[in-house]
Design a protein around this motif. Structure first.
Motif, PDB file in Angstrom:
ATOM      1  N   MET A   1       0.844  -1.187   0.000  1.00 17.88           N
ATOM      2  CA  MET A   1       0.000   0.000   0.000  1.00 17.88           C
ATOM      3  C   MET A   1       0.883   1.242   0.000  1.00 17.88           C
ATOM      4  SD  MET A   1      -3.382   0.015   2.403  1.00 17.88           S
ATOM      5  CE  MET A   1      -3.012  -1.583   3.060  1.00 17.88           C
ATOM      6  N   THR A   2       0.620   2.154  -0.923  1.00 21.33           N
ATOM      7  CA  THR A   2       1.445   3.347  -0.992  1.00 21.33           C
ATOM      8  C   THR A   2       0.974   4.362   0.042  1.00 21.33           C
ATOM      9  OG1 THR A   2       0.021   4.403  -2.626  1.00 21.33           O
ATOM     10  CG2 THR A   2       1.798   3.012  -3.473  1.00 21.33           C
ATOM     11  N   THR A   3       1.923   5.200   0.470  1.00 22.61           N
ATOM     12  CA  THR A   3       1.582   6.205   1.483  1.00 22.61           C
ATOM     13  C   THR A   3       0.689   7.294   0.904  1.00 22.61           C
ATOM     14  OG1 THR A   3       3.651   7.333   0.963  1.00 22.61           O
ATOM     15  CG2 THR A   3       3.665   5.832   2.836  1.00 22.61           C
ATOM     16  N   SER A   4       0.649   7.412  -0.431  1.00 24.44           N
ATOM     17  CA  SER A   4      -0.187   8.444  -1.040  1.00 24.44           C
ATOM     18  C   SER A   4      -1.656   8.020  -1.152  1.00 24.44           C
ATOM     19  CB  SER A   4       0.350   8.816  -2.420  1.00 24.44           C
ATOM     20  OG  SER A   4       0.313   7.679  -3.266  1.00 24.44           O
ATOM     21  N   ALA A   5      -1.954   6.750  -0.824  1.00 26.49           N
ATOM     22  CA  ALA A   5      -3.338   6.271  -0.904  1.00 26.49           C
ATOM     23  C   ALA A   5      -4.181   6.970   0.155  1.00 26.49           C
ATOM     24  CB  ALA A   5      -3.383   4.762  -0.706  1.00 26.49           C
ATOM     25  N   THR A   6      -5.420   7.262  -0.203  1.00 25.29           N
ATOM     26  CA  THR A   6      -6.344   7.886   0.736  1.00 25.29           C
ATOM     27  C   THR A   6      -6.784   6.853   1.772  1.00 25.29           C
ATOM     28  OG1 THR A   6      -8.334   7.302  -0.495  1.00 25.29           O
ATOM     29  CG2 THR A   6      -7.219   9.378  -1.115  1.00 25.29           C
ATOM     30  N   PRO A   7      -7.323   7.294   2.909  1.00 23.94           N
ATOM     31  CA  PRO A   7      -7.833   6.326   3.890  1.00 23.94           C
ATOM     32  C   PRO A   7      -8.867   5.371   3.269  1.00 23.94           C
ATOM     33  CG  PRO A   7      -7.655   8.478   4.901  1.00 23.94           C
ATOM     34  CD  PRO A   7      -7.360   8.674   3.435  1.00 23.94           C
ATOM     35  N   ARG A   8      -9.716   5.880   2.413  1.00 23.59           N
ATOM     36  CA  ARG A   8     -10.721   5.048   1.751  1.00 23.59           C
ATOM     37  C   ARG A   8     -10.047   3.967   0.896  1.00 23.59           C
ATOM     38  NH1 ARG A   8     -16.048   5.391  -0.034  1.00 23.59           N
ATOM     39  NH2 ARG A   8     -16.414   4.354  -2.020  1.00 23.59           N
ATOM     40  N   GLU A   9      -9.062   4.377   0.107  1.00 21.08           N
ATOM     41  CA  GLU A   9      -8.345   3.426  -0.742  1.00 21.08           C
ATOM     42  C   GLU A   9      -7.610   2.391   0.099  1.00 21.08           C
ATOM     43  OE1 GLU A   9      -7.389   6.434  -4.511  1.00 21.08           O
ATOM     44  OE2 GLU A   9      -5.994   6.310  -2.810  1.00 21.08           O
ATOM     45  N   ARG A  10      -6.980   2.829   1.184  1.00 17.67           N
ATOM     46  CA  ARG A  10      -6.272   1.894   2.055  1.00 17.67           C
ATOM     47  C   ARG A  10      -7.233   0.880   2.665  1.00 17.67           C
ATOM     48  NH1 ARG A  10      -3.934   6.483   4.457  1.00 17.67           N
ATOM     49  NH2 ARG A  10      -4.681   5.821   6.506  1.00 17.67           N
ATOM     50  N   LEU A  11      -8.388   1.362   3.088  1.00 19.71           N
ATOM     51  CA  LEU A  11      -9.365   0.459   3.693  1.00 19.71           C
ATOM     52  C   LEU A  11      -9.876  -0.554   2.679  1.00 19.71           C
ATOM     53  CD1 LEU A  11     -11.076  -0.406   6.106  1.00 19.71           C
ATOM     54  CD2 LEU A  11     -12.774   1.294   5.414  1.00 19.71           C
ATOM     55  N   LEU A  12     -10.204  -0.114   1.480  1.00 21.42           N
ATOM     56  CA  LEU A  12     -10.729  -1.031   0.472  1.00 21.42           C
ATOM     57  C   LEU A  12      -9.678  -2.043   0.029  1.00 21.42           C
ATOM     58  CD1 LEU A  12     -12.960   1.350  -1.660  1.00 21.42           C
ATOM     59  CD2 LEU A  12     -13.701  -0.395  -0.016  1.00 21.42           C
ATOM     60  N   THR A  13      -8.433  -1.600  -0.085  1.00 20.92           N
ATOM     61  CA  THR A  13      -7.362  -2.521  -0.451  1.00 20.92           C
ATOM     62  C   THR A  13      -7.162  -3.575   0.637  1.00 20.92           C
ATOM     63  OG1 THR A  13      -6.260  -0.842  -1.774  1.00 20.92           O
ATOM     64  CG2 THR A  13      -4.911  -2.701  -1.045  1.00 20.92           C
TER      65      THR A  13
END
Length: 196
Positions: A1-13
């Protein structure tokens, strides 16, 4: 997971990976911990865990389809395009981290056909059947509707077998799909695109 991912993107991933690896019973605490967000943040982003399940499946779908289906520029015959799906499934199953079709797994575990995750799973499974049907129509197969469903059942059965037996498919999906195509008269087309 990249640090530039949004919280939403991190959660879905994180959710997509955890649900696929460990099942839908993974708790909200574990999801949030894996994503590096708080429960409060999760419930600001999504109304419920059910919504997270549905969104994570919807997010996983396009990449899974790209991995399985030949692209629109693939000019092989309909038979070859159909068998490509089973060849790619064979490769996935041989990689060692294959846990079956994520959509069948989700629908089986969720059980409720009206659960938002089941609705998403059904959509992506219908997309596979639609792909088979389109190719069979192009091949002028008799009863493409039934044959498309049969091919989908072979695909799902092969996925389940790979998981239950915890081993590679050894060509069983491809051989079975080819036998169905042979029985329906869907043969290799000649270069000019016409049968003799």
């Amino acid at each position: 997971m990249t640090t530039s991912a949004t919280p939403r993107e991190r959660l879905l991933t994180a959710a997509g990976e955890l649900f696929y690896r460990h099942g839908m019973s993974i708790g909200v605490d574990a999801l949030c911990k894996a994503a590096g967000i708080s429960k409060k943040s999760m419930y600001q982003l999504f109304r419920s865990k059910e919504e997270v399940i549905a969104e994570s499946l919807a997010g996983r779908g396009p990449a899974y389809q790209v991995a399985l289906l030949p692209g629109p520029d693939d000019e092989r015959s309909p038979r070859e395009r159909i068998l490509t799906v089973f060849e790619r499934q064979e490769r996935m199953a041989a990689e060692g981290n294959f846990l079956g079709c994520p959509f069948v797994s989700a629908a089986v575990e969720l059980k409720d056909p009206e659960h938002p995750g089941s609705v998403v799973a059904r959509h992506f499974k219908e997309h596979l059947t639609d792909f088979f049907r389109t190719e069979l129509v192009s091949a002028e197969a008799e009863d493409p509707e039934t044959l498309a469903v049969q091919l989908t059942i072979v695909f799902d059965g092969a996925s389940a077998r790979a998981v239950v037996r915890a081993q590679a498919l050894a060509g069983i999906g491809m051989v079975t799909a080819a036998a169905l195509l042979d029985a329906a008269g869907v043969k290799q087309t000649v270069q000019a695109g016409r049968a003799d």
